[in-house]
Design a protein around this motif. Structure first.
Motif, PDB file in Angstrom:
ATOM      1  N   PHE B 150      48.014  30.791 -12.855  1.00  0.00           N
ATOM      2  CA  PHE B 150      47.663  29.376 -12.911  1.00  0.00           C
ATOM      3  C   PHE B 150      48.364  28.697 -14.079  1.00  0.00           C
ATOM      4  CE2 PHE B 150      43.993  28.080 -10.156  1.00  0.00           C
ATOM      5  CZ  PHE B 150      44.161  29.112  -9.271  1.00  0.00           C
ATOM      6  N   GLU B 151      48.577  27.407 -13.907  1.00  0.00           N
ATOM      7  CA  GLU B 151      49.167  26.611 -14.984  1.00  0.00           C
ATOM      8  C   GLU B 151      48.051  25.886 -15.730  1.00  0.00           C
ATOM      9  OE1 GLU B 151      52.255  26.645 -15.964  1.00  0.00           O
ATOM     10  OE2 GLU B 151      52.647  28.139 -14.411  1.00  0.00           O
ATOM     11  N   GLU B 154      45.259  23.354 -14.355  1.00  0.00           N
ATOM     12  CA  GLU B 154      45.012  23.629 -12.945  1.00  0.00           C
ATOM     13  C   GLU B 154      43.607  24.175 -12.785  1.00  0.00           C
ATOM     14  OE1 GLU B 154      47.789  25.388  -9.555  1.00  0.00           O
ATOM     15  OE2 GLU B 154      48.346  26.052 -11.541  1.00  0.00           O
ATOM     16  N   SER B 155      43.016  23.922 -11.643  1.00  0.00           N
ATOM     17  CA  SER B 155      41.701  24.506 -11.442  1.00  0.00           C
ATOM     18  C   SER B 155      41.628  25.176 -10.083  1.00  0.00           C
ATOM     19  CB  SER B 155      40.617  23.445 -11.592  1.00  0.00           C
ATOM     20  OG  SER B 155      40.901  22.359 -10.766  1.00  0.00           O
ATOM     21  N   GLY B 156      40.664  26.035  -9.956  1.00  0.00           N
ATOM     22  CA  GLY B 156      40.505  26.766  -8.717  1.00  0.00           C
ATOM     23  C   GLY B 156      39.093  27.277  -8.567  1.00  0.00           C
ATOM     24  N   LYS B 184      38.634  25.880 -14.736  1.00  0.00           N
ATOM     25  CA  LYS B 184      39.787  25.062 -15.119  1.00  0.00           C
ATOM     26  C   LYS B 184      40.463  25.712 -16.324  1.00  0.00           C
ATOM     27  CE  LYS B 184      41.166  20.354 -16.038  1.00  0.00           C
ATOM     28  NZ  LYS B 184      40.792  19.104 -16.661  1.00  0.00           N
ATOM     29  N   ARG B 215      43.343  28.166  -4.941  1.00  0.00           N
ATOM     30  CA  ARG B 215      43.875  27.021  -5.682  1.00  0.00           C
ATOM     31  C   ARG B 215      43.194  25.747  -5.224  1.00  0.00           C
ATOM     32  NH1 ARG B 215      48.566  27.944  -8.475  1.00  0.00           N
ATOM     33  NH2 ARG B 215      49.550  29.918  -7.946  1.00  0.00           N
ATOM     34  N   GLN B 216      43.109  24.824  -6.147  1.00  0.00           N
ATOM     35  CA  GLN B 216      42.532  23.530  -5.799  1.00  0.00           C
ATOM     36  C   GLN B 216      43.370  22.455  -6.432  1.00  0.00           C
ATOM     37  OE1 GLN B 216      38.532  23.485  -7.098  1.00  0.00           O
ATOM     38  NE2 GLN B 216      37.739  23.564  -5.028  1.00  0.00           N
ATOM     39  N   GLN B 217      43.737  21.483  -5.632  1.00  0.00           N
ATOM     40  CA  GLN B 217      44.416  20.354  -6.236  1.00  0.00           C
ATOM     41  C   GLN B 217      43.365  19.526  -6.943  1.00  0.00           C
ATOM     42  OE1 GLN B 217      46.226  21.646  -3.608  1.00  0.00           O
ATOM     43  NE2 GLN B 217      47.816  21.902  -5.150  1.00  0.00           N
ATOM     44  N   THR B 218      43.695  19.058  -8.152  1.00  0.00           N
ATOM     45  CA  THR B 218      42.715  18.242  -8.866  1.00  0.00           C
ATOM     46  C   THR B 218      42.539  16.939  -8.096  1.00  0.00           C
ATOM     47  OG1 THR B 218      44.475  18.501 -10.448  1.00  0.00           O
ATOM     48  CG2 THR B 218      42.248  18.405 -11.316  1.00  0.00           C
TER      49      THR B 218
END
Lengths: 654, 242
Positions: B150-151, B154-156, B184, B215-218
């Protein structure tokens, strides 16, 4: 959803026991302080309380014993953390449990709540830090929460003492919760079978049965103490049956039922509204842990502390010495006849007033006051744990990881507490951490006083001395990491408290208590040590000792012979030695290099008595004493080496 | 569509590639004798057009789409089994037949990207292009990733924990790091700092490896947000966030 019954007021002989439990850093100690009017150290991070602490309080005419406990995550589990508190709950059986919950992290606490509810002990929940929650835009429906659990849920702001009256009222009439969860049928069947065996202790029998079902070793031992061997065999068979019958992992099944319940409850009572506040605090938190920006911040904090200690404490010291200590000593000298009594009371070297009382009050106290004030503010902000992240690289190299880092970092506050907090570590890390804390981590008092002493010369003297200590610590860590057998290290999982503004009142109260404790414990020791030195001097014993130690102190260490006094004081109390060093440097007996080495020597020389006791408690008597000897001997060897290195490079002038 | 109908649609697609369209050709393409019930059912749902006068059978527009997807799955499956898993002889064919009935369209695109958008099946027949081929995607957007991939920012949502150590699992569970929880990333070095259920937690990089997340897009900030919106300045100052 649940039916509850008020608990019959127990009028039995003996006090009711109230145990305050909860996750780390949820304000247990604050609630304890408010309930008992006593004071235990509080800070905005975990591990502040490492041993249960007991106090008394009176609520509505009923005498109660209140027990403050270290942080606990859950009753089950294989971790060693919270062993003492589990032991307390199962063997002492408190009458009321007060669970402290940080309202900002409700979900995290609810897992423990399930555990506690299943005990069937009357319970009260203190929903703490409700002010911070409001600021973050989180609203918790405590009434619904109270209905769901069937027990009182009291909103409190422990830092300000709000809600304590309601909490007391609730503690006086607690309710027995009804276990909220039903597990899969096979597990429920096994639990009721286990309860039906008649071998389990009657209190908490459902919880014990549940823990037996997941083969919790702590509870197995607990039951083994009370049940007969045949019963244990039957229990074992029933549990084995369950594991054979049950498709899948029993522990996982139980955990997932709970986890679902926790999510349901939390989602039902927490309402969030997105608020952009506390951004500054959050950013500050980020910066403190940042691998690049964190280091200048750390140095800025240290430099500010240095400046305040040297300037402000220095001014206070001059004032106190000029207007109180010196006139007093002069007056005493004037009214006592020349000879034994004058020397005993006001002698320039070993007088009870000069080396004892005023050394503590006028020289050491101002420095500690300023330093504790700064430390208290840093603790209240929640800065200290971010050092765990910042220093991880160094700790990785010396074989420390996980909770060991936090323990060592705590050593900068109090070494004894830090040593005690190593209880849950794997053996190897415990040994390294305990050794490093005892030998090379300067505690807050030591650090403050070192600043006070070396600040008389220059900032660079302090930096060089502490740089040397740091290098020594890293070297010792590398060495220990090499020689101790590798048994695998723990991994870092550390909650970081939310950064918040310090509360001036809390900081001042804490500083006052710390100073009070210092005066109460240290002043008698200062006086006693001065008396011993004086008598040794009077009888000529001291001169003999000094003559014997001359090769060591003067030749090997390059110190003036009076350093022997400091070393003797050091054994009694480090602060006393620091006070003497300040007097010696003021009298011009030490040059800058000697002073640096003297600070080095008194820092790494014999740990204080409380620390030695804590060491023996954690690593065993033999190892603890061995470490003490090793630390003291290595101090002489290392400081002597540094002296000769300086001589070799021509940097030593006497 | 049942398996029998799928077989016929595929066969019709193959005939179309060879520019044949008679029933006799269809008969030779299929191993079993021609089943007129299946043909009639295909015509009934509008997948195939059956011309009695000329004795020809062709795919309708709808039938073409369906058959293209089927053939694409089949031939990609052949490539996967042949190239990656190394199945040889006739086995990969029969396996591919089973495969094509099971796999969902987005997974097919994933396989296609993974194989580098192959143009032909192991037999040399063309693989119909999918949306991923036209976009020429280079990486598979895998559903589950390790936290360590993850960057910052980024959240997931946690899918599962690859953790053998029970006590560690308990500890993580207590901190709400458990399947279903949202995480996050705030810092990656020297230790990972993640936000989970309102709490900040520093974790070892080794643990970051063992946490697997979706993965989740914010999501864009909600309309009812109180307080000042994120300004240009705070966005600019992001660079020093580790």
């Amino acid at each position: 959803m649940t039916v509850t019954e008020p608990v019959k007021q127990s009028t039995q002989a003996g006090k009711k026991k109230v145990a305050i439990v909860g996750l780390p850093n949820t304000g247990k100690s604050l609630i304890y302080n408010h309930l008992t009017g006593d004071y235990t150290l509080v800070a905005n991070y975990m591990l502040t309380t490492v041993e249960p602490k007991r106090g008394k309080c009176q609520i509505h005419g009923c005498h109660m014993e209140v027990i403050d406990t270290p942080g606990l995550h859950c009753l089950s589990g294989h971790s060693t953390e919270g062993l003492s508190i589990r032991d307390l709950i199962f063997t002492e059986q408190p009458d009321v449990i007060v669970q402290c919950i940080d309202a900002n992290q409700l979900k995290q606490s609810l897992t423990l709540t399930v555990d506690l509810l299943e005990l069937g002990i009357p319970m009260v929940i203190s929903l703490n830090a409700i002010d911070e929650t409001a600021r973050r835009g989180i609203w918790i429906d405590s009434t619904t929460l109270s209905h769901t659990f069937g027990i009182p849920v009291i909103e409190t702001i422990a830092t300000q003492g709000r809600g304590i009256a309601e909490l007391k009222k609730a503690i006086a009439s607690p309710r027995i919760p009804v276990p909220p969860l039903r597990y899969p049928d096979a597990i429920e069947q096994a639990v009721s079978d286990l309860q039906g065996l008649g071998a389990l202790p009657t209190v908490h029998s459902r919880k014990i049965a549940l823990l037996l079902a997941i083969r919790d070793s702590f509870v197995e031992q607990h039951v083994a103490r009370v049940a007969s061997p045949e019963d244990i065999e039957r229990i074992k068979n029933r549990v084995d049956d369950l594991h054979l019958q049950f498709r899948g992992n029993v522990a996982t099944a139980i955990a997932s039922v709970r986890s679902r319940w926790v999510d349901e409850v939390a989602d039902g009572v927490v309402k969030r509204q997105k608020v952009r506040s506390g951004e500054f605090a959050k950013t500050f938190g980020h910066l403190c842990r940042h691998p690049i920006f964190g280091i200048p911040i750390l140095f800025l904090i240290l430099a500010t502390t240095y400046f305040l200690v040297v300037r402000v404490a220095g001014a206070m010291e001059d004032f106190l010495n000029g207007y109180i200590a010196n006139p007093c000593v002069r007056w005493v000298s004037a009214i006592t006849p020349r000879g034994f009594w004058r020397d005993l009371l006001a002698g320039p070297d070993y007088g009870l007033l000069t080396l004892g009382l005023f050394n503590a009050l006028c020289t050491v106290l101002p420095i500690l006051f300023v330093f504790f004030l700064i430390l208290g503010a840093l603790e209240d902000i929640g800065y200290i744990p971010s050092l765990c992240v910042l220093t991880k690289r160094v700790f990785d190299k010396i074989g420390l990881n996980g909770n060991a880092i936090m323990s060592v970092v705590l050593g900068f506050g109090c070494k004894t507490m830090a040593t005690l907090s190593t209880a849950g570590l794997p053996r190897r890390e415990k040994l390294i951490a305990v050794y490093l804390i005892a030998a090379y981590v300067p505690c807050s008092a030591q650090m403050g006083l070192s600043m006070g002493i070396l600040g008389r010369y220059s900032f660079w003297a302090l930096l060089a001395t502490y740089g040397t200590i740091f290098l020594m610590a890293v070297f010792a860590g590398l060495l220990l990491n090499r020689i101790l057998p590798d048994t695998g290290t723990g991994v870092l999982v550390q909650e970081l408290p939310a950064i918040r503004w310090p509360s001036p009142r809390a900081v001042i109260v804490k500083t006052c208590y710390r100073l009070y404790w210092f005066l109460r414990e240290a002043v008698p020791i200062f006086l006693g040590a001065a008396l011993v030195l004086f008598l040794a001097q009077w009888t000529g014993l001291l001169d003999t000792l000094k003559a014997a130690l001359r090769p060591l102190v003067v030749t090997w260490l390059g110190m003036p012979l009076d350093m022997v006094d400091a070393l003797i004081l050091c054994i009694a109390r480090h602060e006393a030695a620091a006070g003497l060093l300040i007097r010696m440097s003021d009298a011009g007996k030490l040059n800058v290099a000697q002073c640096g080495l003297a600070v080095l020597l008194t820092t790494v020389f014999i740990p204080c008595l409380a620390n030695i006791v804590a060491m023996c408690k954690r690593v065993g008597l033999k190892t603890g004493l061995l470490m003490t000897v090793a630390i003291s001997l290595s101090a002489f060897v290392l400081v002597g080496m540094f002296h000769w290195i300086l001589v070799f490079y021509g940097a030593w002038t006497t | 569509m049942n398996v029998g109908q799928d077989e016929y649609l595929e066969a019709l697609w193959c005939l179309r590639e060879q520019e044949k369209d008679t029933l006799a050709d269809l008969q030779t393409a299929l191993d079993d004798p021609l089943d007129h019930d299946i043909l009639a059912s295909l015509a009934a749902v509008g997948m195939a057009v059956f011309n009695r006068e000329t004795g020809t059978v062709t795919l309708s527009a709808q039938g073409l789409d369906h058959a293209r997807a089927l053939v694409r799955k089949h031939r990609l499956a052949e490539r996967l089994l042949h190239d990656v898993l190394g199945l040889r002889n006739q086995r990969f064919e029969s396996e591919a037949c089973t495969f094509e009935h099971l796999v969902a369209p987005n997974v097919v695109d994933g396989i296609c990207t993974l194989l580098g958008h192959p143009r032909e099946c192991p037999h040399g027949l063309p693989i119909p292009e999918g949306p991923c081929c036209t976009r020429n995607e280079h990486t598979v957007q895998s559903a589950v990733a390790h936290l360590s991939e993850f960057e910052l920012g980024e959240s997931g949502r946690i899918a599962y924990l690859n953790c053998r150590d029970d006590s560690l699992l308990h500890r993580l569970n207590g901190l709400q790091i458990k399947p279903g929880a949202k995480i996050k990333v705030h810092q990656k070095y020297p230790a990972w700092v993640v936000e989970c259920e309102g709490g900040m937690i520093a974790i070892d990089p080794r643990i970051a490896d063992s946490i697997c997340l979706w993965r989740q897009q914010t999501p864009p900030p909600p309309e009812h947000e109180i307080g000042p919106q994120e300004t240009e300045k705070s966005a600019k100052w992001r660079f020093w966030r580790p």
